[in-house]
Design a protein around this motif. Structure first.
Motif, PDB file in Angstrom:
ATOM      1  N   ALA A  18      39.106  60.719  49.260  1.00  0.00           N
ATOM      2  CA  ALA A  18      38.127  60.594  50.342  1.00  0.00           C
ATOM      3  C   ALA A  18      37.173  59.434  50.073  1.00  0.00           C
ATOM      4  CB  ALA A  18      37.355  61.902  50.496  1.00  0.00           C
ATOM      5  N   VAL A  52      33.449  60.283  55.495  1.00  0.00           N
ATOM      6  CA  VAL A  52      34.857  60.628  55.360  1.00  0.00           C
ATOM      7  C   VAL A  52      34.972  62.145  55.272  1.00  0.00           C
ATOM      8  CG1 VAL A  52      36.985  60.335  54.039  1.00  0.00           C
ATOM      9  CG2 VAL A  52      35.301  58.473  54.138  1.00  0.00           C
ATOM     10  N   GLN A  91      40.688  62.723  57.451  1.00  0.00           N
ATOM     11  CA  GLN A  91      41.952  62.726  56.735  1.00  0.00           C
ATOM     12  C   GLN A  91      42.334  64.157  56.392  1.00  0.00           C
ATOM     13  OE1 GLN A  91      41.051  60.398  53.172  1.00  0.00           O
ATOM     14  NE2 GLN A  91      40.674  62.253  51.999  1.00  0.00           N
ATOM     15  N   VAL A 129      35.665  58.944  59.463  1.00  0.00           N
ATOM     16  CA  VAL A 129      37.065  58.851  59.059  1.00  0.00           C
ATOM     17  C   VAL A 129      37.539  60.268  58.764  1.00  0.00           C
ATOM     18  CG1 VAL A 129      38.704  57.916  57.387  1.00  0.00           C
ATOM     19  CG2 VAL A 129      36.693  56.567  58.065  1.00  0.00           C
ATOM     20  N   ASP A 146      37.175  65.153  54.481  1.00  0.00           N
ATOM     21  CA  ASP A 146      38.376  65.418  53.688  1.00  0.00           C
ATOM     22  C   ASP A 146      39.038  66.727  54.122  1.00  0.00           C
ATOM     23  OD1 ASP A 146      40.287  65.028  51.661  1.00  0.00           O
ATOM     24  OD2 ASP A 146      39.113  66.202  50.229  1.00  0.00           O
ATOM     25  N   ALA A 148      38.977  56.174  50.595  1.00  0.00           N
ATOM     26  CA  ALA A 148      39.183  55.875  52.007  1.00  0.00           C
ATOM     27  C   ALA A 148      37.934  55.242  52.614  1.00  0.00           C
ATOM     28  CB  ALA A 148      39.542  57.152  52.766  1.00  0.00           C
ATOM     29  N   GLY A 149      36.775  55.707  52.198  1.00  0.00           N
ATOM     30  CA  GLY A 149      35.535  55.103  52.677  1.00  0.00           C
ATOM     31  C   GLY A 149      35.312  53.724  52.083  1.00  0.00           C
ATOM     32  N   THR A 162      31.083  61.476  51.577  1.00  0.00           N
ATOM     33  CA  THR A 162      32.283  62.302  51.659  1.00  0.00           C
ATOM     34  C   THR A 162      31.898  63.756  51.899  1.00  0.00           C
ATOM     35  OG1 THR A 162      32.292  62.499  49.245  1.00  0.00           O
ATOM     36  CG2 THR A 162      33.677  60.790  50.232  1.00  0.00           C
TER      37      THR A 162
END
Length: 267
Positions: A67, A34, A59, A57, A36, A70-71, A6
């Protein structure tokens, strides 16, 4: 295995974190980064330069728990590890951590020791995993290799915990019947720098601990059931609760002591 990294405005460190995952002994894991909601131009450039095969990813800014979750939602492998973008894995970390999980299916996650670098320098040594002691002191850290089932049982990181959210995850895992194991090896390099989250977290410790006990009230009420698996005797349990529960040493004084202990020598 999947490594979830993250990042929020940590582009200056991101390449090292990703590289430490991709260069693991024994094979390349799946790596998910991810972002953030980073706004720093240098970070946005670093994200655009991620190696081929690394999933990115993006977001809107939602916080570190969102975060990480999400991963984790993109992980389909049996094992997953979460790493912050300013830290690094040791080259053999994943192989070392995977071995006890494959040997013993009752173990939910495995973790090693941590080495500080940056503003601090040295190795952090905690006692072995102890379910009773875990209720009152966080001795695991973030980057443990956990079974995918642990994520499913706990729901991952609870966004209600803005501090010590990884501690809450391991307590949550314990409440769902999953235990951990500490391996005798350094597996993660933790970068200590002015932006490190740990310093800010420590100032909110007592409120966080209050919230932790409230969320897991049934586990704390039944703590005596964990005594047979604890290395602590009656006096040790009392002292452990009495100190680490309220953690009476002021945050500033504690930081000073740790700085004296691990502070990197001036170059």
């Amino acid at each position: 295995m999947t490594v979830v990294i993250t990042c929020f405005n940590y582009g200056r460190f991101l390449g090292e974190a990703v590289g430490s995952a991709l260069e693991q002994d024994g094979g390349v894991p799946r790596v998910v980064v991810v972002d953030d909601g980073s706004t720093e131009p240098a970070t946005l450039e670093a994200l655009d330069r991620l190696p081929v095969g690394v999933e990115l990813v993006r977001q809107h800014r939602a916080g570190v728990c969102a975060a990480r979750n999400a991963g984790l939602a993109r992980a389909e492998t049996p094992y997953v590890l979460v790493l912050d973008a300013d830290d690094k894995l040791r080259p053999n970390a994943l192989g070392i951590l995977r071995e006890p999980l494959e040997r013993d299916p009752s173990i939910g996650f495995a973790y090693g020791r941590m080495h500080f670098f940056g503003d601090w320098e040295g190795e952090l040594r905690f006692p072995p995993y102890d379910p009773y002691a875990l209720l009152y002191r966080h001795t695991i850290g973030l980057s443990a290799l956990m079974r995918h089932e642990v994520v499913g049982a706990t729901g991952g990181f609870d966004p209600a915990f803005e501090q010590f959210e990884d501690w809450e995850l391991w307590v949550n895992a314990l409440e769902h019947g999953w235990r951990g194991l500490q391996v005798d090896a350094v597996t993660v390099d933790y970068r200590r720098h002015p932006g490190s989250k740990h310093g800010a977290d420590r100032k909110q410790y007592r409120q966080m601990f209050h919230d932790l006990k409230q969320k897991h009230a049934s586990l704390y009420a039944a703590r005596d059931r964990l005594r047979p698996d604890s290395r602590l005797g009656p006096l040790g349990r009392f002292v452990h609760r009495a100190y680490w529960g309220p953690r009476p040493l002021p945050a500033g004084l504690e930081a000073f002591v740790y700085g004296r202990l691990w502070g990197a020598p001036a170059s």
